[in-house]
Design a protein around this motif. Structure first.
Motif, PDB file in Angstrom:
ATOM      1  N   ILE A 136      18.868  36.715  36.410  1.00 49.37           N
ATOM      2  CA  ILE A 136      19.550  37.869  35.831  1.00 49.37           C
ATOM      3  C   ILE A 136      18.633  39.077  35.956  1.00 49.37           C
ATOM      4  O   ILE A 136      17.406  38.948  35.991  1.00 49.37           O
ATOM      5  N   SER A 137      19.239  40.240  36.036  1.00 49.66           N
ATOM      6  CA  SER A 137      18.481  41.480  36.193  1.00 49.66           C
ATOM      7  C   SER A 137      17.845  41.901  34.865  1.00 49.66           C
ATOM      8  O   SER A 137      18.179  41.372  33.799  1.00 49.66           O
ATOM      9  N   ALA A 138      16.960  42.864  34.964  1.00 49.47           N
ATOM     10  CA  ALA A 138      16.348  43.406  33.751  1.00 49.47           C
ATOM     11  C   ALA A 138      17.391  44.026  32.834  1.00 49.47           C
ATOM     12  O   ALA A 138      17.330  43.877  31.609  1.00 49.47           O
ATOM     13  N   GLN A 139      18.374  44.710  33.413  1.00 54.23           N
ATOM     14  CA  GLN A 139      19.419  45.330  32.590  1.00 54.23           C
ATOM     15  C   GLN A 139      20.268  44.275  31.892  1.00 54.23           C
ATOM     16  O   GLN A 139      20.645  44.444  30.727  1.00 54.23           O
ATOM     17  N   ASP A 140      20.578  43.170  32.577  1.00 55.09           N
ATOM     18  CA  ASP A 140      21.317  42.089  31.930  1.00 55.09           C
ATOM     19  C   ASP A 140      20.462  41.416  30.853  1.00 55.09           C
ATOM     20  O   ASP A 140      20.969  41.022  29.797  1.00 55.09           O
ATOM     21  N   ALA A 141      19.172  41.282  31.128  1.00 54.66           N
ATOM     22  CA  ALA A 141      18.262  40.718  30.130  1.00 54.66           C
ATOM     23  C   ALA A 141      18.230  41.594  28.885  1.00 54.66           C
ATOM     24  O   ALA A 141      18.185  41.094  27.750  1.00 54.66           O
ATOM     25  N   LEU A 142      18.269  42.905  29.072  1.00 52.68           N
ATOM     26  CA  LEU A 142      18.317  43.835  27.946  1.00 52.68           C
ATOM     27  C   LEU A 142      19.646  43.701  27.212  1.00 52.68           C
ATOM     28  O   LEU A 142      19.685  43.637  25.973  1.00 52.68           O
ATOM     29  N   LEU A 143      20.733  43.649  27.962  1.00 51.28           N
ATOM     30  CA  LEU A 143      22.064  43.530  27.369  1.00 51.28           C
ATOM     31  C   LEU A 143      22.176  42.288  26.490  1.00 51.28           C
ATOM     32  O   LEU A 143      22.770  42.331  25.403  1.00 51.28           O
ATOM     33  N   HIS A 144      21.574  41.188  26.930  1.00 53.47           N
ATOM     34  CA  HIS A 144      21.710  39.921  26.220  1.00 53.47           C
ATOM     35  C   HIS A 144      20.594  39.663  25.213  1.00 53.47           C
ATOM     36  O   HIS A 144      20.614  38.647  24.521  1.00 53.47           O
TER      37      HIS A 144
END
Length: 234
Positions: A136-144
């Motif tokens: 998963i991307s950094a942005q998805d990691a942030l989102l989750h």
């Protein structure tokens, strides 16, 4: 590496001067997890047990030490490396960072990483990561909720140190009390958590720094912390 990391974390843990720990890496990989060469059958079951015991000790130690631990991530974090990020109290990552639990693809399901990751991100997100191994991307990691903040690579040092400096402005015993209580109540049901947190609020008020902070607020000045666990009153 795990033994060294454990030793580094414990090195100055009793010093009042230690206020925050930052875990970072050099190069394009934050951490790729276990060295698979150590996990072949030639090493034996006893050695394998030791590897995962030490790994679990390091991950729990990060959450048990009395100061905040920040992961400074610039690159790939996979398997136990992703577990390390999930175990830290705060994680600042660059936009190019990625996170994955790819063990299933080599026949070794990421069961121990799942302990930390499953407590950091929603269950279905964790399960997709674990079952597919897809990064998963950094942005998805942030989102989750796997990381706290995503920043451009050139601002990683600045942003991480800004968080660290803000932590250092607070009272060490108050932060230590708060961190321990957070993890304790998170493992409890709602009513038990409120009972635990309410008792600790009273304990916090009994600390010298607890009363100093209130006085400083009322007197419109900066608090002067003692950084000790002395009681304000008996």
């Amino acid at each position: 590496m795990l033994t060294s990391l454990r030793s580094d974390i414990l090195a100055d843990i009793d010093s009042d001067d230690l206020r925050v720990i930052i875990i970072s890496a050099e190069g394009p990989v934050f951490s790729s997890g276990h060295d698979l060469k150590e996990l072949t059958s030639a090493q034996g079951r006893e050695y394998h047990s030791k590897v995962f015991q030490v790994c679990s000790e390091v991950m729990t130690l990060i959450q048990d030490v009395p100061v905040p631990v920040i992961a400074k991530v610039n690159g790939v974090a996979t398997a136990a490396g992703c577990q390390l990020v999930a175990s830290c109290d705060i994680a600042v990552a660059t936009e190019k960072s990625t996170f994955a639990t790819p063990g299933v693809n080599v026949g070794l399901f990421c069961s121990t990483p799942a302990v930390a990751i499953g407590r950091a991100v929603p269950r279905k997100v964790a399960m997709e990561m674990l079952f597919t191994g897809t990064p998963i991307s950094a942005q998805d990691a942030l989102l989750h909720g796997l990381v706290s903040k995503v920043v451009p690579e050139e601002r990683l040092e600045e942003e991480t140190m800004a968080v660290a400096r803000r932590v250092c402005e607070a009272s060490r015993p108050v932060v230590a009390l708060g961190k321990a209580t957070f993890y304790r109540q998170m493992a409890q049901g709602r009513d038990a958590a409120y009972s635990t947190a309410s008792r600790v609020m009273v304990d916090n008020l009994a600390l010298r720094d607890g009363q100093e902070g209130i006085r400083a607020f009322l007197e419109k000045r900066k608090p002067v912390w003692t950084n000790s666990t002395e009681k304000a009153h008996e």
